[in-house]
Design an enzyme around this catalytic site. Structure first.
Site, short mmCIF file in Angstrom:
data_model
loop_
_atom_site.label_atom_id
_atom_site.label_comp_id
_atom_site.label_asym_id
_atom_site.label_seq_id
_atom_site.Cartn_x
_atom_site.Cartn_y
_atom_site.Cartn_z
N SER A 165 -13.33 7.31 2.89
CA SER A 165 -14.06 6.37 2.03
C SER A 165 -14.23 6.89 0.61
CB SER A 165 -15.42 6.05 2.65
OG SER A 165 -16.22 7.20 2.78
N ASP A 166 -14.64 8.16 0.45
CA ASP A 166 -14.86 8.62 -0.92
C ASP A 166 -13.55 8.82 -1.67
OD1 ASP A 166 -14.27 10.82 0.66
OD2 ASP A 166 -15.97 12.03 0.03
N CYS A 167 -12.50 9.24 -0.99
CA CYS A 167 -11.18 9.33 -1.63
C CYS A 167 -10.73 7.94 -2.08
CB CYS A 167 -10.16 9.92 -0.67
SG CYS A 167 -10.55 11.58 -0.10
N GLU B 150 -12.81 6.96 -5.18
CA GLU B 150 -12.39 7.65 -6.40
C GLU B 150 -11.02 7.16 -6.87
OE1 GLU B 150 -14.56 9.32 -7.96
OE2 GLU B 150 -16.02 9.52 -6.34
#
Length: 763
Positions: A485-487, A490
């Protein structure tokens, strides 16, 4: 000499394939015919010598070998004069600009030809030995690791031996039975005698093992690997029944409800356990049986050491209920499942388990989800069919995990190509030096676009316990295939920012449909509490963590929500909403509202946030403040922001920086670095967090003090010095992100110059 190769496959290897022509792939190759100039060799040897001399002071390496190679290939010379700011001087706009330009030009020179930034991401000392053991068992050690590889692996082991003779769980950790035993075995397999190795490494390591209870006190993963190798007995391990994989899906402990990494470790482990596989008993194995124990091997009561674990290795003590569960399986279930007719059930379970292994291998192009899982899956494939294509495809992807630094050869967790590039690009964009960075930005944009996952896992992926991945970004490259999710957030942020810039500078913008797919991934991963999971939706109950079978990790059985993932997604979706206001507006608004609530709910009493993937409260607070600021939360209208600002201001050090010990992560309380030292990466995180909060409007003095430290710490070539380790996972294991020392000081100075009013020499 060693050379780093970028985006290269092998057209002659039928077992190696890619979804995007190997964009992002980074592999090391030793070229015996390239001797290099005397200057090149001297640089490498000097880097090795300096690391060896300072290895107890700064334990992460500077990742210098590929940096020296790239800077040499690009004929990089730092032409912008260095600046220093005196104690009684103010930071001027010119000083900040000069330092920033020097950092930007240096960092741009480190970009690979395909647009990403290569880097070491290692540090745990249990990554590499199982690979060496696996290759020894399968008979491929000499072909995969010829002489130069062995030399560098041994260098790495010697470099990270602690002064007491043992090896830590990670490079900065105290000695543990797990990694000391694995490192000792690894040295012996690679040809060292019982008393061999640099500085008597083997003798000192063996003494540590015997002084701390011998290898019977190795934790559960160690018991598994030692059993596989033949220097421990399966009777001394707790059961890992493969029947787990044929349980009814409604049960709370069904594999579909497990955290993906836990699932992917115990999948091949349970196959090897179910087979009771043991490698060839060679003369070396017989010697190790004598060397690792304080009593004769054939006199050890294996059933009585199943629950034994050295105190140095215990982070998560097993609750009594868990030990009772293993005892029940050991005494009642296992004897039945190994006898007719119940062994038919075991055979079915083993077949089902390997079906899942093959599915995961194929959907990651045989990279698998991570290095621990890679080696176990590879060995399981060999046990199933030593001459089969599955195993050969695994061999072809070993180079994707190997990394060489001045401290030797190590195994990566897996690559951090997309992760590092996403942050690196945002740092460069924040510098407002676009006119100097056109080619760098265009290549970076191209890499990010080519690295997006374009499809879901193959076939009926839900029946294989997989979530959607179409539209996501992975931590590493497209071939890896696992959504994060965070990749994804970003990557999406980068593409959205690029879409607002001239195409002649940054290249063609991403198609809206591909952006929509990314948004869909983020929306799918939010939990009812508003937090965002990392890989898959949270579907299990917290009590299942009582069954955590490891002794050295916490919170690994089920997926959880994370501050960083939640904050990244808020920032990405706020920006997306501005550019595409009509797409799923109500869902996105609800997502942001609930995500803010989650961040406010999980804030610590001291105003910080616990960081799950970086050290620690400084890292979590930077993310949370960025997410809150993106959603319109300010110091004036949000108590959480005020509390966080107080935390950061109170933890600022006398030199203007911040420095947090990795011990904050396992202890879950803020621990400053020994001697109240500053760390430049932590300083960058804290500085950006305060800028997000609007500190410049209230009192910019803390910001000026932090910026002065960053400016004065920059090195002659524009680099920043390597300091303490800054990454973490599962509360207790540290990761060395080697590019962080460039990205975060650069990014913090960029935000400082852009958002904090500074005096100008011209004025």
């Amino acid at each position: 000499m060693w050379k780093l190769k970028i985006a290269e496959g092998d057209k002659n290897d039928p077992y190696l394939y890619s979804t995007n022509n190997f964009v992002g792939r980074q592999t090391w190759e030793f070229d015996p015919d390239y001797v290099g100039s005397p200057g090149e060799l001297e640089e490498v040897e000097e880097a090795r010598r300096q690391f060896g001399e300072n290895r107890y002071k700064v334990k992460p390496c500077g990742d210098l070998l590929w940096r020296l190679q790239f800077l040499r290939e690009k004929n990089f010379k730092q032409t912008i004069p260095q600046v220093k700011v005196g104690d009684d001087e103010a930071v001027t706009y010119e000083a900040a600009t000069t330092t920033l330009r020097r950092a930007v030009h240096f960092f741009s020179a480190l970009q690979a030809s395909d647009g990403h930034w290569p880097a070491e991401i290692a540090g745990p000392l249990y990554f590499l030995p199982p690979l060496v053991m696996c290759l020894y068992i399968t008979g491929h050690l000499d072909t995969v690791f010829p002489a130069e590889h062995r030399k560098e692996i041994l260098r790495y082991i010697y470099c990270h031996q602690n002064e007491d003779g043992g090896w830590g769980f990670h490079i900065e950790g105290h000695s543990t039975m797990f990694c000391t035993t694995l490192s000792y075995i690894c040295m012996r397999i690679l040809g060292e005698g019982p008393d061999g190795g640099v500085n008597n490494a083997c003798a000192r390591g063996r003494k540590w093992i015997l002084d701390h209870g011998s290898a019977t006190a190795v934790p559960s993963w160690g018991k598994t690997w030692l059993s596989i190798l033949g220097v421990y007995e399966w009777m001394g391990s707790n059961p890992m029944p493969p029947e787990f994989w044929i349980l009814p899906s409604f049960l709370p402990m069904h594999p579909a409800k497990m955290w993906c990494y836990c699932r992917m470790v115990y999948m091949p482990m349970s196959y090897l356990y179910g087979k009771r596989f043991v490698g060839p008993i060679t003369p070396l194995i017989l010697q190790l049986r004598e060397e690792l124990y304080a009593q004769p091997y054939n006199e050890i009561k294996w059933g009585k050491v199943r629950h034994v674990c050295a105190k140095e290795d215990i982070y998560y003590p097993h609750p009594l209920i868990q030990d009772l569960l293993w005892d029940s399986l050991y005494v009642l279930t296992e004897p039945l499942l190994t006898r007719w007719p119940f062994n038919k059930l075991r055979e079915k379970a083993l077949q089902t388990t390997m079906k899942h292994v093959h599915y995961e291998d194929e959907n990651s192009r045989y990279i698998t989800i991570g290095c621990v899982e890679k080696v176990l899956c590879m060995l399981a494939c060999w046990v199933e069919d030593p001459n089969g294509d599955y195993f050969k495809k695994h061999l072809a992807r070993i180079p994707d995990y190997i990394w060489v630094g001045e401290d030797g050869m190590k195994m990566q967790s897996f690559g951090s190509q997309e992760w590092d590039t996403g942050f690196g690009i945002q740092a460069l964009l924040a510098s407002d030096l676009t006119h100097e960075l056109g080619p760098t930005l265009m290549k970076g944009h191209d890499f990010i676009k080519k690295s997006q996952v374009k499809d879901n896992p193959s076939g009926d992926f839900k029946s294989m316990y997989r979530h959607i991945s179409k539209g996501s970004w992975t931590f590493s490259d497209q071939d890896h295939g696992w959504q994060v999710s965070d990749c994804t957030a970003e990557g999406l942020k980068c593409c959205l920012i690029f879409s607002t810039m001239p195409e002649e500078i940054v290249g063609k913008k991403m198609e809206p449909e591909l952006l929509y797919n990314s948004v869909n991934i983020l929306l799918s991963l939010q939990s009812k509490n508003g937090g965002l999971a990392a890989w898959e939706p949270v579907t299990a109950q917290d009590w299942l963590e009582l069954l955590n079978p490891t002794e050295f990790f916490a919170d690994i059985v089920i997926e959880h929500e994370y501050v960083e993932c939640t904050a990244s997604a808020i920032q990405a979706l706020v920006l997306f909403k501005k550019l595409y206001p009509g797409h799923r507006k109500k869902e996105i608004d609800n997502f942001i509202t609930n995500a803010i609530r989650f961040l406010e709910d999980v804030q610590m009493p001291d105003g910080s946030w616990y960081g799950n993937w970086g050290v620690c409260f400084t890292y979590g607070s930077w993310f949370a403040l960025g997410g809150l600021a993106a959603a319109g939360k300010t110091y004036d209208n949000c108590a959480a922001v005020r509390k966080a600002v107080n935390f950061l201001l109170e933890s600022q050090l006398d030199d203007g920086g911040w420095g947090e010990s990795y011990l904050s992560c396992p202890k879950k309380v803020y621990v400053p670095l020994e001697g109240n030292r500053s760390n430049l990466v932590h300083t960058g995180w804290a500085l950006m967090g305060l800028i997000h909060s609007g500190q410049a409007e209230r009192d910019p003095t803390p910001l000026h003090r932090a910026a002065k430290l960053l400016i004065n710490s920059q090195m002659e070539d524009g680099d920043f010095p390597q300091q303490e380790i800054t990454g973490v996972f599962m509360k207790n294991c540290m990761l060395h992100y080697a590019t962080y020392r460039n990205i975060y000081p650069l990014w913090a100075l960029a935000e400082y110059r852009r958002r904090v009013p500074l005096p100008s020499l011209g004025a």
